[in-house]
Scaffold this motif. Sequence first.
Motif, mmCIF file in Angstrom:
data_model
loop_
_atom_site.group_PDB
_atom_site.id
_atom_site.type_symbol
_atom_site.label_atom_id
_atom_site.label_comp_id
_atom_site.label_asym_id
_atom_site.label_seq_id
_atom_site.Cartn_x
_atom_site.Cartn_y
_atom_site.Cartn_z
ATOM 1 N N HIS A 231 0.846 -1.199 0.000
ATOM 2 C CA HIS A 231 0.000 0.000 0.000
ATOM 3 C C HIS A 231 0.877 1.243 0.000
ATOM 4 O O HIS A 231 1.872 1.316 0.725
ATOM 5 N N THR A 232 0.508 2.238 -0.811
ATOM 6 C CA THR A 232 1.254 3.492 -0.851
ATOM 7 C C THR A 232 0.289 4.674 -0.753
ATOM 8 O O THR A 232 -0.888 4.564 -1.079
ATOM 9 N N ALA A 233 0.834 5.790 -0.298
ATOM 10 C CA ALA A 233 0.066 7.031 -0.199
ATOM 11 C C ALA A 233 1.059 8.184 -0.237
ATOM 12 O O ALA A 233 2.260 7.994 -0.033
ATOM 13 N N CYS A 234 0.561 9.379 -0.497
ATOM 14 C CA CYS A 234 1.431 10.553 -0.417
ATOM 15 C C CYS A 234 0.927 11.440 0.720
ATOM 16 O O CYS A 234 -0.238 11.380 1.116
ATOM 17 N N SER A 235 1.847 12.232 1.258
ATOM 18 C CA SER A 235 1.468 13.187 2.296
ATOM 19 C C SER A 235 2.189 14.498 2.032
ATOM 20 O O SER A 235 3.201 14.532 1.333
ATOM 21 N N TRP A 236 1.651 15.563 2.568
ATOM 22 C CA TRP A 236 2.296 16.868 2.478
ATOM 23 C C TRP A 236 2.063 17.591 3.781
ATOM 24 O O TRP A 236 1.054 17.397 4.456
ATOM 25 N N ASP A 237 3.035 18.415 4.142
ATOM 26 C CA ASP A 237 2.978 19.110 5.425
ATOM 27 C C ASP A 237 3.528 20.517 5.258
ATOM 28 O O ASP A 237 4.659 20.688 4.787
ATOM 29 N N PHE A 238 2.737 21.518 5.627
ATOM 30 C CA PHE A 238 3.223 22.892 5.637
ATOM 31 C C PHE A 238 4.041 23.107 6.898
ATOM 32 O O PHE A 238 3.622 22.717 7.985
ATOM 33 N N VAL A 239 5.201 23.720 6.753
ATOM 34 C CA VAL A 239 6.132 23.934 7.859
ATOM 35 C C VAL A 239 5.989 25.358 8.365
ATOM 36 O O VAL A 239 5.975 26.306 7.576
ATOM 37 N N GLY A 240 5.905 25.518 9.693
ATOM 38 C CA GLY A 240 5.767 26.835 10.296
ATOM 39 C C GLY A 240 4.334 27.093 10.715
ATOM 40 O O GLY A 240 3.600 26.175 11.065
ATOM 41 N N ALA A 241 3.944 28.340 10.634
ATOM 42 C CA ALA A 241 2.590 28.744 11.026
ATOM 43 C C ALA A 241 2.059 29.743 10.017
ATOM 44 O O ALA A 241 2.814 30.466 9.378
ATOM 45 N N GLY A 242 0.746 29.784 9.888
ATOM 46 C CA GLY A 242 0.128 30.712 8.959
ATOM 47 C C GLY A 242 -1.314 30.336 8.720
ATOM 48 O O GLY A 242 -1.894 29.534 9.450
ATOM 49 N N ALA A 243 -1.893 30.901 7.676
ATOM 50 C CA ALA A 243 -3.281 30.615 7.316
ATOM 51 C C ALA A 243 -3.458 30.897 5.826
ATOM 52 O O ALA A 243 -2.721 31.695 5.252
ATOM 53 N N GLY A 244 -4.418 30.248 5.227
ATOM 54 C CA GLY A 244 -4.724 30.479 3.817
ATOM 55 C C GLY A 244 -3.752 29.796 2.860
ATOM 56 O O GLY A 244 -3.676 30.168 1.694
ATOM 57 N N GLN A 245 -3.060 28.788 3.319
ATOM 58 C CA GLN A 245 -2.107 28.086 2.468
ATOM 59 C C GLN A 245 -2.829 27.205 1.452
ATOM 60 O O GLN A 245 -3.936 26.734 1.707
ATOM 61 N N SER A 246 -2.192 27.003 0.300
ATOM 62 C CA SER A 246 -2.717 26.079 -0.704
ATOM 63 C C SER A 246 -1.566 25.588 -1.573
ATOM 64 O O SER A 246 -0.543 26.256 -1.702
ATOM 65 N N VAL A 247 -1.766 24.414 -2.161
ATOM 66 C CA VAL A 247 -0.738 23.838 -3.015
ATOM 67 C C VAL A 247 -1.393 22.986 -4.090
ATOM 68 O O VAL A 247 -2.402 22.322 -3.845
#
Length: 96
Positions: A71-87
């Motif tokens: 089984h495989t999956a991808c993950s993503w993590d925003f580093v730091g602090a903030g709001a309104g992030q998107s990718v």
Amino acid sequence: DSQDFGASSALGGSSYMQCTALTLGGFTSVTFKVRHSIDDVTYADYITFATITTADVAERVTSVANPLNRHTACSWDFVGAGAGQSVTFMIGLKRN
């Protein structure tokens, strides 16, 4: 969501990541990973891509020699602090 490949791959795999749009919203960066699991419950990191701070970047990690679990999956993590992030991104995986 995870992907079930039906069996593990003793020969490992290669992966490609492309990030086409990024809004950090105060965060400092984003990190992408390919993760894998034997049972689709407990996951471990398999590939960690370079930390991204801007869009229009790509990276290919070739021929990881470690066995790749079923089984495989991808993950993503925003580093730091903030709001309104998107990718906007894609991750592809080829089993060897």
